[in-house]
Design a protein around this motif. Structure first.
Motif, mmCIF file in Angstrom:
data_model
loop_
_atom_site.group_PDB
_atom_site.id
_atom_site.type_symbol
_atom_site.label_atom_id
_atom_site.label_comp_id
_atom_site.label_asym_id
_atom_site.label_seq_id
_atom_site.Cartn_x
_atom_site.Cartn_y
_atom_site.Cartn_z
ATOM 1 N N GLN A 60 0.801 -1.219 0.000
ATOM 2 C CA GLN A 60 0.000 0.000 0.000
ATOM 3 C C GLN A 60 0.840 1.278 0.000
ATOM 4 O OE1 GLN A 60 -4.001 -0.790 2.293
ATOM 5 N NE2 GLN A 60 -2.326 -1.287 3.687
ATOM 6 N N VAL A 61 2.054 1.215 -0.496
ATOM 7 C CA VAL A 61 2.894 2.414 -0.602
ATOM 8 C C VAL A 61 2.599 3.072 -1.943
ATOM 9 C CG1 VAL A 61 5.259 3.293 -0.723
ATOM 10 C CG2 VAL A 61 4.670 1.471 0.900
ATOM 11 N N THR A 62 2.016 4.243 -1.916
ATOM 12 C CA THR A 62 1.545 4.898 -3.144
ATOM 13 C C THR A 62 2.387 6.091 -3.563
ATOM 14 O OG1 THR A 62 0.006 6.232 -1.827
ATOM 15 C CG2 THR A 62 -0.831 4.162 -2.749
ATOM 16 N N ASP A 63 3.314 6.527 -2.732
ATOM 17 C CA ASP A 63 4.165 7.675 -3.071
ATOM 18 C C ASP A 63 5.400 7.178 -3.817
ATOM 19 O OD1 ASP A 63 5.795 9.903 -3.224
ATOM 20 O OD2 ASP A 63 5.358 10.567 -1.179
ATOM 21 N N PRO A 64 5.588 7.574 -5.092
ATOM 22 C CA PRO A 64 6.761 7.097 -5.841
ATOM 23 C C PRO A 64 8.089 7.524 -5.230
ATOM 24 C CG PRO A 64 5.604 8.837 -7.042
ATOM 25 C CD PRO A 64 4.725 8.451 -5.900
ATOM 26 N N ARG A 65 8.074 8.627 -4.470
ATOM 27 C CA ARG A 65 9.332 9.046 -3.814
ATOM 28 C C ARG A 65 9.709 8.074 -2.699
ATOM 29 N NH1 ARG A 65 7.258 15.017 -2.726
ATOM 30 N NH2 ARG A 65 5.473 13.684 -2.199
ATOM 31 N N ASN A 66 8.698 7.536 -2.002
ATOM 32 C CA ASN A 66 8.988 6.509 -0.998
ATOM 33 C C ASN A 66 9.520 5.244 -1.667
ATOM 34 O OD1 ASN A 66 8.579 7.500 1.601
ATOM 35 N ND2 ASN A 66 6.361 7.234 1.486
ATOM 36 N N LEU A 67 8.941 4.887 -2.806
ATOM 37 C CA LEU A 67 9.444 3.725 -3.546
ATOM 38 C C LEU A 67 10.896 3.944 -3.941
ATOM 39 C CD1 LEU A 67 9.262 1.078 -5.114
ATOM 40 C CD2 LEU A 67 8.176 2.333 -6.991
ATOM 41 N N GLY A 68 11.202 5.119 -4.465
ATOM 42 C CA GLY A 68 12.585 5.404 -4.849
ATOM 43 C C GLY A 68 13.541 5.346 -3.678
ATOM 44 N N ARG A 128 -1.294 -3.219 -8.516
ATOM 45 C CA ARG A 128 -2.369 -2.235 -8.399
ATOM 46 C C ARG A 128 -2.324 -1.540 -7.047
ATOM 47 N NH1 ARG A 128 -4.610 -6.690 -10.860
ATOM 48 N NH2 ARG A 128 -5.289 -7.539 -8.862
ATOM 49 N N ARG A 129 -2.877 -0.326 -7.039
ATOM 50 C CA ARG A 129 -2.966 0.486 -5.822
ATOM 51 C C ARG A 129 -1.613 0.630 -5.141
ATOM 52 N NH1 ARG A 129 -7.463 -2.695 -5.831
ATOM 53 N NH2 ARG A 129 -6.584 -4.192 -4.393
ATOM 54 N N ALA A 130 -0.598 0.911 -5.930
ATOM 55 C CA ALA A 130 0.754 1.088 -5.400
ATOM 56 C C ALA A 130 1.563 1.952 -6.359
ATOM 57 C CB ALA A 130 1.432 -0.268 -5.204
ATOM 58 N N ALA A 131 2.576 2.588 -5.835
ATOM 59 C CA ALA A 131 3.460 3.403 -6.675
ATOM 60 C C ALA A 131 4.244 2.507 -7.616
ATOM 61 C CB ALA A 131 4.413 4.204 -5.791
ATOM 62 N N GLY A 132 4.458 2.999 -8.819
ATOM 63 C CA GLY A 132 5.261 2.272 -9.803
ATOM 64 C C GLY A 132 6.526 3.040 -10.120
ATOM 65 N N MET A 133 7.292 2.511 -11.066
ATOM 66 C CA MET A 133 8.572 3.119 -11.428
ATOM 67 C C MET A 133 8.355 4.315 -12.365
ATOM 68 S SD MET A 133 10.999 2.008 -9.732
ATOM 69 C CE MET A 133 12.227 2.899 -10.671
ATOM 70 N N THR A 134 7.939 5.419 -11.758
ATOM 71 C CA THR A 134 7.756 6.662 -12.497
ATOM 72 C C THR A 134 9.065 7.461 -12.480
ATOM 73 O OG1 THR A 134 7.054 7.832 -10.507
ATOM 74 C CG2 THR A 134 5.336 6.713 -11.787
ATOM 75 N N ALA A 135 9.027 8.604 -13.149
ATOM 76 C CA ALA A 135 10.204 9.473 -13.167
ATOM 77 C C ALA A 135 10.581 9.909 -11.750
ATOM 78 C CB ALA A 135 9.933 10.689 -14.054
ATOM 79 N N ALA A 136 9.559 10.157 -10.899
ATOM 80 C CA ALA A 136 9.828 10.568 -9.520
ATOM 81 C C ALA A 136 10.537 9.465 -8.742
ATOM 82 C CB ALA A 136 8.522 10.951 -8.829
ATOM 83 N N ALA A 137 10.115 8.213 -8.951
ATOM 84 C CA ALA A 137 10.766 7.089 -8.268
ATOM 85 C C ALA A 137 12.202 6.926 -8.750
ATOM 86 C CB ALA A 137 9.974 5.808 -8.501
ATOM 87 N N GLY A 175 4.779 -1.330 5.173
ATOM 88 C CA GLY A 175 3.474 -0.773 4.840
ATOM 89 C C GLY A 175 3.529 0.737 4.690
ATOM 90 N N SER A 176 2.387 1.310 4.381
ATOM 91 C CA SER A 176 2.323 2.765 4.216
ATOM 92 C C SER A 176 2.354 3.437 5.585
ATOM 93 C CB SER A 176 1.048 3.153 3.475
ATOM 94 O OG SER A 176 -0.094 2.831 4.252
ATOM 95 N N GLU A 177 2.734 4.721 5.598
ATOM 96 C CA GLU A 177 2.823 5.451 6.860
ATOM 97 C C GLU A 177 1.451 5.611 7.492
ATOM 98 O OE1 GLU A 177 4.389 9.765 8.583
ATOM 99 O OE2 GLU A 177 4.600 9.285 6.456
ATOM 100 N N GLY A 178 0.433 5.856 6.661
ATOM 101 C CA GLY A 178 -0.894 6.092 7.212
ATOM 102 C C GLY A 178 -1.589 4.832 7.672
ATOM 103 N N GLY A 223 10.059 4.886 3.361
ATOM 104 C CA GLY A 223 11.462 4.939 2.965
ATOM 105 C C GLY A 223 12.399 4.896 4.153
ATOM 106 N N VAL A 224 12.088 5.664 5.195
ATOM 107 C CA VAL A 224 12.939 5.707 6.392
ATOM 108 C C VAL A 224 12.849 4.395 7.157
ATOM 109 C CG1 VAL A 224 13.346 6.883 8.584
ATOM 110 C CG2 VAL A 224 12.758 8.216 6.552
#
Length: 314
Positions: free
Chosen positions: A172-180, A199-208, A267-270, A299-300
């Motif tokens: 459930q991690v949806t922020d690509p910066r957290n994925l990166g 699905r319902r998760a961050a993928g390898m975008t430019a931000a990641a 898992g996600s922070e929230g 990420g942390v």
């Protein structure tokens, strides 16, 4: 009458169903043989044939590597320069006609030239169209679709190096910066790959890519259709699955599974871990905090856990 060949029954006629009787034809055909003996894998009742068939079915069931749906765009001078600095796999740089050549533009050109990235000039309207109307300031970079690894490839990466698997899975991690950030920590602390849901998760975008600081080019990222099912497959392969949770039964410094084959689920922070993922884990582990009200983003949290595991493995 003797010698009368015309009398009934005097001549023995050959049977229509057995035309070769007495000619030796049947014997000759039997001696000819049936050619060379087929290989074991070509004989339907041989164990080698059955094993080959099973391997074919397994290969057919194993999905092909997935790629993200389409190429992505990094728009804007600062964003493009940062992407080039961090080693994001840019395939082309697009410059709008008449765009002012400032210091950032010149740096982008130099970085592109150093990496052999082609430079293309297009009209402003065409650049607007390609970037979906983003504020591009006359400069945009094209990033190819990311090719995800298969979940089993992460185990293979450990086997090739004769190491015990260490895999990071995100729930459930949806922020690509957290994925990166997780990818960067995984590469830095010796993990063999990162697993994310399709699905319902961050993928390898430019931000990641940018947040990973180029680590995404050094460590595989795999996608799975069903995270719980894949975690169970890892368990069947001999891995222990531990989930990071604020109310975990074991404190991270006391984790005694760190030196074995391990999958760490973050898992996600929230929301933390989902119920099914939490129930699938062999153990829930908490990170000791000075203040119970404080929380760490994915990420942390992954970075802290991977550092502790790396220390335990030494």
């Amino acid at each position: 009458m003797a010698g009368n060949s015309q009398r009934k029954g005097a001549i023995r006629k050959s049977s229509k169903g057995n035309p070769t009787a007495g000619s030796g034809g049947r014997v000759r055909r039997g001696l000819e043989g049936k050619g060379p003996t087929p290989k074991a894998k070509d004989r339907p009742y041989h164990a080698a044939h059955k094993a080959a068939k099973r391997a074919e079915k397994d290969q057919a069931r194993r999905p092909k590597r997935r790629t993200s749906s389409d190429a992505e765009w990094v728009a804007g001078r600062n964003s493009v320069v940062e992407a080039l600095r961090e080693g994001v796999p840019v395939t082309a740089l697009y410059v709008g006609e008449g765009a002012e050549r400032d210091g950032r533009m010149r740096e982008a050109f130099q970085l592109a030239a150093d990496r052999g990235i082609k430079l293309l000039e297009v009209s402003r309207s065409e650049l607007d169209r390609m970037t979906g109307g983003a504020v591009h300031q006359g400069l945009a970079a094209r990033i190819p679709a990311y090719e995800y690894a298969h979940a089993d490839d992460l185990l293979d990466a450990a086997a090739v190096n004769a190491e015990k698997p260490l895999i990071v899975a995100l729930d459930q991690v949806t922020d690509p910066r957290n994925l990166g950030a997780v990818i960067r920590s995984a590469a830095g602390f010796g993990a063999h790959g990162v697993l994310i849901p399709e699905r319902r998760a961050a993928g390898m975008t430019a931000a990641a890519w940018k947040t990973s600081a180029g680590a995404a080019a050094r460590i595989p990222v795999a996608q799975t259709v069903n995270l719980v099912r894949q975690l169970k497959a890892y368990q069947e392969a001999g891995c222990m699955v531990v989930g990071l949770a604020a109310d975990g039964d074991v404190s991270l410094p006391d984790l005694d599974l760190a030196d074995g084959p391990l999958v760490v689920v973050v898992g996600s922070e929230g929301n933390g871990l989902s119920r099914l993922v939490s129930e699938t884990c062999d153990q829930l582990v908490s990170i000791p905090m000075a203040n119970q009200l404080e929380s760490l983003n994915a990420g942390v949290a992954a970075s802290v856990a991977l550092y502790a595991i790396a220390e335990a493995r030494r």
